[in-house]
Design a protein around this motif. Structure first.
Motif, PDB file in Angstrom:
ATOM      1  N   GLU A 126      28.771  -1.734   8.481  1.00 15.55           N
ATOM      2  CA  GLU A 126      29.390  -2.629   7.938  1.00 15.55           C
ATOM      3  C   GLU A 126      28.236  -3.879   7.590  1.00 15.55           C
ATOM      4  OE1 GLU A 126      32.292  -3.642  10.726  1.00 15.55           O
ATOM      5  OE2 GLU A 126      31.114  -5.024  11.646  1.00 15.55           O
ATOM      6  N   LYS A 128      28.665  -7.826   6.547  1.00 15.96           N
ATOM      7  CA  LYS A 128      29.475  -9.042   6.429  1.00 15.96           C
ATOM      8  C   LYS A 128      28.650 -10.230   5.840  1.00 15.96           C
ATOM      9  CE  LYS A 128      32.204  -7.539  10.331  1.00 15.96           C
ATOM     10  NZ  LYS A 128      33.350  -7.066   9.641  1.00 15.96           N
ATOM     11  N   THR A 167      31.869  -6.924   3.323  1.00 17.96           N
ATOM     12  CA  THR A 167      32.976  -7.992   3.068  1.00 17.96           C
ATOM     13  C   THR A 167      32.210  -9.160   3.016  1.00 17.96           C
ATOM     14  OG1 THR A 167      34.243  -6.985   4.970  1.00 17.96           O
ATOM     15  CG2 THR A 167      34.665  -9.330   4.559  1.00 17.96           C
ATOM     16  N   LEU A 169      32.082 -13.250   2.077  1.00 11.91           N
ATOM     17  CA  LEU A 169      32.978 -14.489   1.747  1.00 11.91           C
ATOM     18  C   LEU A 169      32.082 -15.536   1.166  1.00 11.91           C
ATOM     19  CD1 LEU A 169      34.756 -14.149   5.341  1.00 11.91           C
ATOM     20  CD2 LEU A 169      35.508 -13.439   3.054  1.00 11.91           C
ATOM     21  N   LYS A 188      39.376 -18.059   7.815  1.00 11.05           N
ATOM     22  CA  LYS A 188      39.113 -16.922   6.917  1.00 11.05           C
ATOM     23  C   LYS A 188      38.038 -15.819   7.391  1.00 11.05           C
ATOM     24  CE  LYS A 188      38.279 -16.033   2.068  1.00 11.05           C
ATOM     25  NZ  LYS A 188      38.250 -16.314   0.580  1.00 11.05           N
ATOM     26  N   ALA A 191      39.752 -13.999  10.252  1.00 14.63           N
ATOM     27  CA  ALA A 191      40.686 -13.213   9.877  1.00 14.63           C
ATOM     28  C   ALA A 191      40.048 -11.864   9.175  1.00 14.63           C
ATOM     29  CB  ALA A 191      41.874 -13.876   8.861  1.00 14.63           C
ATOM     30  N   ARG A 192      38.868 -12.063   8.492  1.00 14.22           N
ATOM     31  CA  ARG A 192      38.325 -11.043   7.571  1.00 14.22           C
ATOM     32  C   ARG A 192      37.431 -10.057   8.532  1.00 14.22           C
ATOM     33  NH1 ARG A 192      38.391 -11.389   2.277  1.00 14.22           N
ATOM     34  NH2 ARG A 192      37.376  -9.361   2.173  1.00 14.22           N
ATOM     35  N   PHE A 193      36.842 -10.815   9.442  1.00 16.64           N
ATOM     36  CA  PHE A 193      35.584 -10.111  10.230  1.00 16.64           C
ATOM     37  C   PHE A 193      36.367  -9.979  11.745  1.00 16.64           C
ATOM     38  CE2 PHE A 193      31.729 -12.622   8.477  1.00 16.64           C
ATOM     39  CZ  PHE A 193      32.214 -12.309   7.129  1.00 16.64           C
TER      40      PHE A 193
END
Length: 193
Positions: A126, A128, A167, A169, A188, A191-193
Motif C-alpha cells: 500500500e 498512502k 490512497t 488525500l 479523514k 478514517a482512510r488510513f
C-alpha cells in the motif's frame, strides 16, 4: 506491517509537518512498525549523480550513495508520503528521491529489449499520500486532471509496484485553512488510513 513514512517539507512549523506527526501517531496506534524519513532533516540530495545515471543501463546500478534509502524502500510493506504539491508537481527533493532510490535492479528491472520495465517492489502492499495544495479542488481535478496523483499511480506504482493499493488525500486551499478544516482533514486521514 513495516511502514516507511517519507516527509518532504523544509519548514518544521509547516502544515505538512503537523499532518506528518498526526499520520505517524495514528499509524503507530494501529500497530504499524514505523520508520521515519525526513528528506530535509537528513539533507537528502535530490541530484542524480553522473555515476548513478551512467549506471542506469549497466550491469549494476551505482547505489553507493543511496544504499540506506534503497534498503528502507525495499523493506517497506507500506509507504506513506507527506509533501506539499508545488506547481502541481512533487517537491524537487521528493522527485529526486524517486529518481535516485526507485532505481534499476531495486525498484524495477529493465527489459533486455528496452520494452516495458519489470516491477520489483512486490513487498509494497500500500501507498498512502497526504499532500497540501494552495489551489482549489476544481483546478487540480477539472483543469489539470490530478497530475501528481496520475504520475504516482500510473508511472511509478504502475511500473514498480503493480499490486499495491493507493490512497491519496489532498488538502486544498491550504495556504489559508481554518483549524476546523485541518481537524476535519486529520479525521479523514484516520478514517482512510
Amino acid at each position: 506491517m513495516k511502514c516507511l513514512v517519507v516527509l518532504a517539507h523544509p519548514v518544521k512549523e509547516s502544515l505538512c509537518h503537523y499532518l506528518y506527526d498526526q499520520t505517524v501517531s495514528h499509524l503507530a496506534e494501529k500497530g504499524y512498525e514505523i520508520t521515519k524519513l525526513d528528506l530535509y532533516e537528513n539533507e537528502f540530495s535530490p541530484v542524480l549523480t553522473t555515476e548513478e545515471r551512467s549506471s542506469y543501463y549497466g550491469a549494476k546500478f551505482d547505489s553507493s550513495s543511496v544504499e540506506k534509502e534503497i534498503t528502507l524502500l525495499k523493506e517497506a510493506e507500506s509507504l506513506v508520503l507527506v509533501y506539499p504539491t508545488w506547481w502541481f508537481s512533487f517537491p524537487a527533493i521528493l522527485k529526486g528521491w524517486f529518481d535516485r532510490v526507485w532505481a534499476p535492479g531495486h525498484a524495477y528491472d529493465h527489459d533486455k529489449e528496452l520494452g516495458a520495465i519489470k516491477p520489483r517492489l512486490d513487498n509494497l502492499k500500500e501507498v498512502k499520500v497526504v499532500t497540501t495544495l494552495g489551489a482549489p479542488w476544481w483546478v487540480d481535478n477539472l483543469v489539470l486532471w490530478k497530475p501528481v496523483q496520475r504520475v504516482l499511480k500510473i508511472a511509478l506504482l504502475g511500473a514498480c509496484a503493480k499490486k499495491c493499493s493507493l490512497t491519496y488525500l489532498s488538502l486544498y486551499k491550504s495556504e489559508n485553512v481554518s483549524k476546523a478544516k485541518v481537524d476535519a482533514f486529520v479525521e479523514k486521514i484516520k478514517a482512510r488510513f
